[in-house]
Design an enzyme around this catalytic site. Structure first.
Site, short mmCIF file in Angstrom:
data_model
loop_
_atom_site.label_atom_id
_atom_site.label_comp_id
_atom_site.label_asym_id
_atom_site.label_seq_id
_atom_site.Cartn_x
_atom_site.Cartn_y
_atom_site.Cartn_z
N GLN A 149 42.43 6.11 9.91
CA GLN A 149 42.42 4.80 10.41
C GLN A 149 43.87 4.35 10.88
O GLN A 149 44.62 4.98 10.92
CB GLN A 149 41.74 3.70 9.45
CG GLN A 149 40.28 4.17 9.31
CD GLN A 149 39.48 3.95 10.37
OE1 GLN A 149 39.81 3.40 11.56
NE2 GLN A 149 38.14 4.31 10.35
N ASP A 206 27.36 10.81 9.80
CA ASP A 206 28.46 9.85 9.55
C ASP A 206 28.24 9.06 8.08
O ASP A 206 26.98 9.41 7.74
CB ASP A 206 28.36 8.92 10.84
CG ASP A 206 29.58 8.10 10.87
OD1 ASP A 206 29.92 7.40 11.85
OD2 ASP A 206 30.60 8.39 10.03
N SER A 207 29.07 8.17 7.82
CA SER A 207 28.96 7.78 6.39
C SER A 207 28.26 6.27 6.47
O SER A 207 27.95 5.97 5.50
CB SER A 207 30.34 7.59 5.87
OG SER A 207 31.36 6.98 6.89
N GLY A 208 28.03 5.90 7.72
CA GLY A 208 27.13 4.82 7.72
C GLY A 208 27.93 3.21 7.77
O GLY A 208 27.34 2.34 8.46
N ASP A 265 31.36 13.38 19.39
CA ASP A 265 30.23 13.09 19.45
C ASP A 265 29.94 11.73 20.25
O ASP A 265 31.07 10.96 20.16
CB ASP A 265 29.48 12.64 18.02
CG ASP A 265 29.82 10.93 17.40
OD1 ASP A 265 30.94 10.85 17.07
OD2 ASP A 265 28.94 10.26 17.93
N ASP A 314 34.20 4.70 5.33
CA ASP A 314 35.27 4.18 5.52
C ASP A 314 35.13 2.72 6.31
O ASP A 314 33.78 2.56 6.64
CB ASP A 314 36.19 4.87 6.86
CG ASP A 314 35.30 4.96 8.04
OD1 ASP A 314 35.90 5.26 9.03
OD2 ASP A 314 34.15 5.08 7.93
N PHE A 371 30.35 2.41 9.99
CA PHE A 371 30.53 2.06 11.50
C PHE A 371 29.17 1.45 11.89
O PHE A 371 29.27 0.19 12.35
CB PHE A 371 30.82 3.20 12.13
CG PHE A 371 31.26 2.77 13.65
CD1 PHE A 371 29.81 3.09 14.38
CD2 PHE A 371 32.22 2.26 13.96
CE1 PHE A 371 30.32 2.72 15.82
CE2 PHE A 371 32.18 2.05 15.52
CZ PHE A 371 31.35 2.13 16.29
N HIS A 401 19.21 17.29 30.89
CA HIS A 401 20.11 17.61 31.86
C HIS A 401 21.72 17.18 31.54
O HIS A 401 22.49 17.84 31.47
CB HIS A 401 19.65 16.99 33.18
CG HIS A 401 20.76 17.04 34.11
ND1 HIS A 401 20.99 17.81 35.04
CD2 HIS A 401 22.01 16.21 34.46
CE1 HIS A 401 22.20 17.91 35.93
NE2 HIS A 401 22.59 16.82 35.60
C1 LIG Z 1 31.39 4.79 20.07
N1 LIG Z 1 32.69 4.53 19.37
C2 LIG Z 1 32.99 5.00 18.03
N2 LIG Z 1 32.05 5.25 17.22
C3 LIG Z 1 32.52 5.58 16.16
C4 LIG Z 1 32.16 5.95 14.83
C5 LIG Z 1 30.74 6.49 14.82
C6 LIG Z 1 30.69 7.62 15.56
N3 LIG Z 1 29.19 8.12 15.75
C7 LIG Z 1 28.18 8.30 14.71
C8 LIG Z 1 26.92 8.07 15.33
C9 LIG Z 1 26.53 7.23 16.24
C10 LIG Z 1 24.90 7.50 16.59
C11 LIG Z 1 24.08 7.82 15.37
C12 LIG Z 1 24.33 8.79 14.77
C13 LIG Z 1 25.82 8.59 13.83
C14 LIG Z 1 32.91 5.77 13.98
N4 LIG Z 1 32.55 6.33 12.35
C15 LIG Z 1 32.98 6.03 11.42
N5 LIG Z 1 32.74 6.52 10.25
N6 LIG Z 1 34.27 5.58 11.68
C16 LIG Z 1 35.19 5.32 12.73
O1 LIG Z 1 36.14 4.73 12.70
C17 LIG Z 1 34.34 5.25 14.07
C18 LIG Z 1 34.82 4.98 15.17
C19 LIG Z 1 33.98 5.02 16.20
N7 LIG Z 1 34.16 4.62 17.27
#
Ligand SMILES: CNc1nc2c(CCNCC3CCCCC3)c3nc(N)[nH]c(=O)c3cc2[nH]1
Length: 369
Positions: free
Chosen positions: A186, A89-91, A263, A143, A93, A332
């Site tokens: 978005q 992911d791009s970080g 994920d 984003d 969030f 599990h």
């Molecule tokens: C849980 N709900 C949710 N997650 C979002 C996430 C994160 C997705 N999971 C990333 C992992 C989290 C654990 C560590 C490794 C990366 C979102 N990420 C981005 N970039 N943009 C979203 O709108 C965006 C929107 C999200 N909504």
């Protein structure tokens, strides 16, 4: 990288994601490797659960051990002994949801490390560069995921910024055969904003498209209704990744609305808190009723630990706070999520998804066997 569609059943698709680090059947659930590890289990075991692609964590890895060190160590694949594809992911969030102090402006986000308080900056360019240094197979555009509820004006402004950031992310991306970058749609739960965002991303052109801005507390009904009109706006022949989702019921409903990749921290986090995912719903294995329950956790468990450990044993491990408890239950739960995705994919190929969905929902509602 490219995605090929094998079969379709209603809006649901079954296909293959072909990448530089191997091919993965879709729909696919991607276990979350937080700081270069799927907490508590080895990557051999992650592979044994049937996972094909895992998530790496840009936010954490840039802070420790830093992307430069991961690059010097040969990239994330070599460091965590995972030869398969990795999506990072791009970080953004995480900065917004984890970072203690952060400031966002048109250029990017400034934040303090939750580890040592040092100041860091993420921009579309730096996030793309960090993901390159991690040697991510699939890179996510930088984003902003707006918190809900939000006014339409706020959602519009945030979406428009994310689209400007998507263009900058694409500009900074180094294209290589077998690698790819996904744009992130978005627009909250506003159909016209989602439409504008999808069109803006398609104009830039990516190898796949994520649906962001959901699974942030809007609830399943609003998430599904947003998917109903958003997935058809995306290219038919490219993969769709619904970010941060979800429960088994969420996954089923989202696949039926045209999503291919997912994920979620739930199965691994639940594994650490004695919550077991099964065909009949979830079990809290700390509950005293399991103290002498000699049955396996799930009747259809096919994980590496299938049939070897009883509910009573897991109950004991969690009551004794033994580290083997979270290790076994994470394994599990991830195996259950992979089994569920295989079942759903087989139903799409067989054209029996409606019936399989009804059976799955019936069993989840049944409760313990
Ligand atoms: C849980 N709900 C949710 N997650 C979002 C996430 C994160 C997705 N999971 C990333 C992992 C989290 C654990 C560590 C490794 C990366 C979102 N990420 C981005 N970039 N943009 C979203 O709108 C965006 C929107 C999200 N909504």
């Amino acid at each position: 990288m490219h995605w090929q569609k094998d079969a379709q059943c209603g809006q649901a698709r079954a296909g293959w994601l072909h990448t530089r680090h191997g091919s993965v059947p879709t729909p696919t659930f991607m276990p979350v490797g937080t700081v270069g590890t799927v907490k508590g289990i080895t990557m051999d075991n992650v592979r044994a659960t049937g996972a094909g692609i895992v998530l790496g964590n840009t936010y954490h890895l840039m802070l420790r051990p830093t992307a430069e060190r991961v690059q010097r160590l040969g990239g994330l694949h070599r460091m965590m002994d995972w030869p398969g594809p990795i999506l990072t992911d791009s970080g953004g969030f995480q900065v917004m949801s984890l970072g203690p102090l952060r400031k966002m402006d048109e250029d990017g986000v400034t934040f303090r490390s939750h580890i040592d308080g040092s100041s860091h900056r993420l921009t579309p360019e730096s996030s793309t560069d960090i993901q390159y240094k991690l040697d991510a197979t699939i890179t996510m555009a930088f984003d902003e995921c707006p918190a809900l509820p939000a006014t339409k004006d706020a959602l519009e402004a945030s979406m428009e910024r994310s689209m400007r950031w998507a263009a900058r992310s694409r500009e900074a991306f180094i294209a290589r055969p077998g690698y790819g970058q996904f744009g992130i749609v978005q627009g909250g739960t506003e159909q016209d904003l989602r439409e504008r965002s999808a069109l803006a991303l398609r104009k830039i052109g990516f190898e796949g498209y994520a649906i962001g801005g959901l699974a942030v507390g809007e609830g399943q009904e609003l998430m599904f209704s947003t998917l109903d009109y958003t997935t058809p706006m995306l290219p038919e022949d490219q993969p769709r990744y619904l970010m941060g989702v979800g429960t088994p019921d969420d996954l089923l409903g989202a696949v039926m609305r045209g999503c291919d990749m997912f994920d979620c921290v739930m199965p691994s986090r639940a594994g650490r808190t004695a919550r077991a995912y099964t065909e009949r719903g979830t079990l809290n294995l700390r509950n005293a009723r399991f103290a002498e329950d000699t049955r396996p956790i799930s009747p259809e468990d096919d994980s590496p630990m299938a049939g070897r450990y009883s509910r009573a044993y897991l109950h004991h491990l969690f009551r004794a706070n033994e580290m083997l408890g979270p290790m076994l239950l994470t394994l599990h739960n991830l195996a259950y999520y992979q089994r569920l995705m295989r079942q759903i994919r087989a139903a799409i190929v067989a054209g029996t998804l409606e019936q399989t969905a009804a059976e799955l929902r019936q069993n989840w509602a049944k409760g313990d066997w």
